[in-house]
Design a protein around this motif. Sequence first.
Motif, PDB file in Angstrom:
ATOM      1  N   HIS A  24       0.751  -1.346  -0.163  1.00  0.00           N
ATOM      2  CA  HIS A  24      -0.089   0.106  -0.066  1.00  0.00           C
ATOM      3  C   HIS A  24       1.082   1.304   0.028  1.00  0.00           C
ATOM      4  O   HIS A  24       0.445   2.328  -0.778  1.00  0.00           O
ATOM      5  N   LEU A  25       1.701   1.378   0.783  1.00  0.00           N
ATOM      6  CA  LEU A  25       2.802   2.408   0.767  1.00  0.00           C
ATOM      7  C   LEU A  25       3.422   2.743  -0.390  1.00  0.00           C
ATOM      8  O   LEU A  25       3.558   3.929  -0.879  1.00  0.00           O
ATOM      9  N   THR A  26       4.179   1.646  -1.058  1.00  0.00           N
ATOM     10  CA  THR A  26       4.884   1.823  -2.146  1.00  0.00           C
ATOM     11  C   THR A  26       4.153   2.074  -3.459  1.00  0.00           C
ATOM     12  O   THR A  26       4.616   2.891  -4.364  1.00  0.00           O
ATOM     13  N   SER A  27       2.877   1.743  -3.214  1.00  0.00           N
ATOM     14  CA  SER A  27       2.007   1.840  -4.659  1.00  0.00           C
ATOM     15  C   SER A  27       1.043   3.096  -4.522  1.00  0.00           C
ATOM     16  O   SER A  27       0.717   3.609  -5.717  1.00  0.00           O
ATOM     17  N   ARG A  28       0.700   3.637  -3.444  1.00  0.00           N
ATOM     18  CA  ARG A  28      -0.359   4.545  -3.435  1.00  0.00           C
ATOM     19  C   ARG A  28      -0.026   5.700  -2.235  1.00  0.00           C
ATOM     20  O   ARG A  28      -0.248   6.854  -2.767  1.00  0.00           O
ATOM     21  N   GLU A  32       7.420  10.268  -3.442  1.00  0.00           N
ATOM     22  CA  GLU A  32       8.588  10.999  -3.443  1.00  0.00           C
ATOM     23  C   GLU A  32       9.638   9.769  -2.802  1.00  0.00           C
ATOM     24  O   GLU A  32       9.360   8.862  -2.537  1.00  0.00           O
ATOM     25  N   THR A  33      10.681  10.493  -2.606  1.00  0.00           N
ATOM     26  CA  THR A  33      11.934   9.503  -2.235  1.00  0.00           C
ATOM     27  C   THR A  33      11.747   9.461  -0.617  1.00  0.00           C
ATOM     28  O   THR A  33      11.703  10.295   0.236  1.00  0.00           O
ATOM     29  N   ALA A  34      11.289   8.005  -0.277  1.00  0.00           N
ATOM     30  CA  ALA A  34      11.202   7.839   1.153  1.00  0.00           C
ATOM     31  C   ALA A  34      11.994   6.521   1.360  1.00  0.00           C
ATOM     32  O   ALA A  34      12.102   5.694   0.448  1.00  0.00           O
ATOM     33  N   GLU A  35      11.719   6.212   2.865  1.00  0.00           N
ATOM     34  CA  GLU A  35      12.162   4.797   3.381  1.00  0.00           C
ATOM     35  C   GLU A  35      11.243   4.485   4.324  1.00  0.00           C
ATOM     36  O   GLU A  35      10.510   5.160   5.066  1.00  0.00           O
ATOM     37  N   ASP A  55      11.783  -4.275   0.031  1.00  0.00           N
ATOM     38  CA  ASP A  55      12.839  -2.935   0.002  1.00  0.00           C
ATOM     39  C   ASP A  55      12.500  -2.209   1.197  1.00  0.00           C
ATOM     40  O   ASP A  55      11.812  -0.976   0.994  1.00  0.00           O
ATOM     41  N   VAL A  56      12.773  -2.931   2.442  1.00  0.00           N
ATOM     42  CA  VAL A  56      12.428  -1.952   3.713  1.00  0.00           C
ATOM     43  C   VAL A  56      13.493  -2.319   4.464  1.00  0.00           C
ATOM     44  O   VAL A  56      14.175  -3.147   4.506  1.00  0.00           O
ATOM     45  N   ILE A  57      13.664  -1.401   5.513  1.00  0.00           N
ATOM     46  CA  ILE A  57      14.846  -1.467   6.409  1.00  0.00           C
ATOM     47  C   ILE A  57      14.296  -2.154   7.929  1.00  0.00           C
ATOM     48  O   ILE A  57      13.315  -1.755   8.297  1.00  0.00           O
ATOM     49  N   ARG A  58      14.625  -3.478   8.033  1.00  0.00           N
ATOM     50  CA  ARG A  58      14.062  -4.304   8.993  1.00  0.00           C
ATOM     51  C   ARG A  58      15.062  -4.202  10.267  1.00  0.00           C
ATOM     52  O   ARG A  58      16.181  -4.483  10.557  1.00  0.00           O
ATOM     53  N   ILE A  59      14.377  -3.868  11.486  1.00  0.00           N
ATOM     54  CA  ILE A  59      14.886  -3.581  12.774  1.00  0.00           C
ATOM     55  C   ILE A  59      14.409  -4.605  13.863  1.00  0.00           C
ATOM     56  O   ILE A  59      13.018  -4.492  14.037  1.00  0.00           O
ATOM     57  N   GLY A  60      14.942  -5.064  14.599  1.00  0.00           N
ATOM     58  CA  GLY A  60      14.601  -5.757  15.834  1.00  0.00           C
ATOM     59  C   GLY A  60      14.843  -5.006  17.032  1.00  0.00           C
ATOM     60  O   GLY A  60      15.642  -4.260  17.136  1.00  0.00           O
ATOM     61  N   SER A  61      13.829  -5.217  17.902  1.00  0.00           N
ATOM     62  CA  SER A  61      13.799  -4.234  19.136  1.00  0.00           C
ATOM     63  C   SER A  61      13.196  -4.872  20.423  1.00  0.00           C
ATOM     64  O   SER A  61      12.494  -5.751  20.144  1.00  0.00           O
ATOM     65  N   ASP A  62      13.211  -4.240  21.559  1.00  0.00           N
ATOM     66  CA  ASP A  62      12.693  -4.870  22.662  1.00  0.00           C
ATOM     67  C   ASP A  62      11.202  -4.436  22.450  1.00  0.00           C
ATOM     68  O   ASP A  62      10.932  -3.257  21.782  1.00  0.00           O
ATOM     69  N   ALA A  63      10.377  -5.359  22.987  1.00  0.00           N
ATOM     70  CA  ALA A  63       8.559  -4.784  22.870  1.00  0.00           C
ATOM     71  C   ALA A  63       8.440  -3.625  23.313  1.00  0.00           C
ATOM     72  O   ALA A  63       9.089  -2.912  24.634  1.00  0.00           O
ATOM     73  N   GLY A  93      -0.868   9.503  -2.033  1.00  0.00           N
ATOM     74  CA  GLY A  93      -0.073  10.763  -2.010  1.00  0.00           C
ATOM     75  C   GLY A  93       0.180  11.357  -0.559  1.00  0.00           C
ATOM     76  O   GLY A  93       0.307  12.594  -0.435  1.00  0.00           O
ATOM     77  N   ALA A  94       0.177  10.444   0.554  1.00  0.00           N
ATOM     78  CA  ALA A  94       0.327  11.154   1.806  1.00  0.00           C
ATOM     79  C   ALA A  94       1.604  12.025   1.718  1.00  0.00           C
ATOM     80  O   ALA A  94       1.886  12.999   2.367  1.00  0.00           O
ATOM     81  N   ASP A  95       2.834  11.318   1.198  1.00  0.00           N
ATOM     82  CA  ASP A  95       3.962  12.359   1.344  1.00  0.00           C
ATOM     83  C   ASP A  95       3.859  13.398   0.606  1.00  0.00           C
ATOM     84  O   ASP A  95       4.245  14.723   1.301  1.00  0.00           O
ATOM     85  N   THR A  96       3.158  13.773  -0.400  1.00  0.00           N
ATOM     86  CA  THR A  96       3.179  14.840  -0.977  1.00  0.00           C
ATOM     87  C   THR A  96       2.351  15.910  -0.351  1.00  0.00           C
ATOM     88  O   THR A  96       2.710  17.087  -0.073  1.00  0.00           O
TER      89      THR A  96
END
Length: 243
Positions: A24-28, A32-35, A55-63, A93-96
């Motif tokens: 959803h994020l990448t298609s709609r 613009e340039t986002a991560e 194509d995402v940054i995957r991060i492990g964390s404490d809950a 177009g949320a970023d716009t």
Amino acid sequence: MNVRLSVIIPAFREERGITSLVDHLTSRALRETAEILVVDGDSEQRTLVALQGRDVIRIGSDAGRARQMNAGAAQARGDVLLFLHADTRLPPGADTLIFQALRNLRLVGGAFRLAIDSPRPALGLIAAAANLRTRLTRVPYGDQAIFLRRAAFEELGGYADIPLMEDLELMRRVRRKRWPVVLLREAALTSARRWEQEGVWNCTLRNWGVRLLYHFGASPARLRRFYPTAESLDSGARPFPPS
């Protein structure tokens, strides 16, 4: 690459729905340039496993949603940080929309209007009441996809390490500094699943009661007991209490 927007998604056992959110994020939602950074608080990291090859940054964390969002912000490169719940969808177009609003350099950030993904009139009324409260207080809920300029977020010191109400606590600090925020007309659409699982009025009255107690000084640690644990919810259902 100049990254203008970082979308930070705290997740816990969201393996069934996380790929559809990323699609959803990448298609709609992002033009613009986002991560996209997904921060998994599950020790088994099932959500991150589901995202292998994406194509995402995957991060492990404490809950803990506050800890997870701070962990994502620490690795984000964007000039603007958008904190998105895993059961929420952004408008096209949320970023716009965000960057158009932030052309006003006085604004430090903002949020979207709240909508609940259900035809039930009761949930429409609940969303309307939440939007009215937000307009009056200028303190949006986390379900409204809060976004802040990185510099403002860092000056605030990020989210407080508390088990709930972290979004309200952060935005109250913004208000105390008298920093202006924008409340966009376009809606962030959040899932109705927590109301459906717990019952509309049981869930709503509990939320209102907890927020009232928090307003009068009850600690988030004590209020946490009013919410179901992750283990008591169906797999893939949202374990976090609403902010």
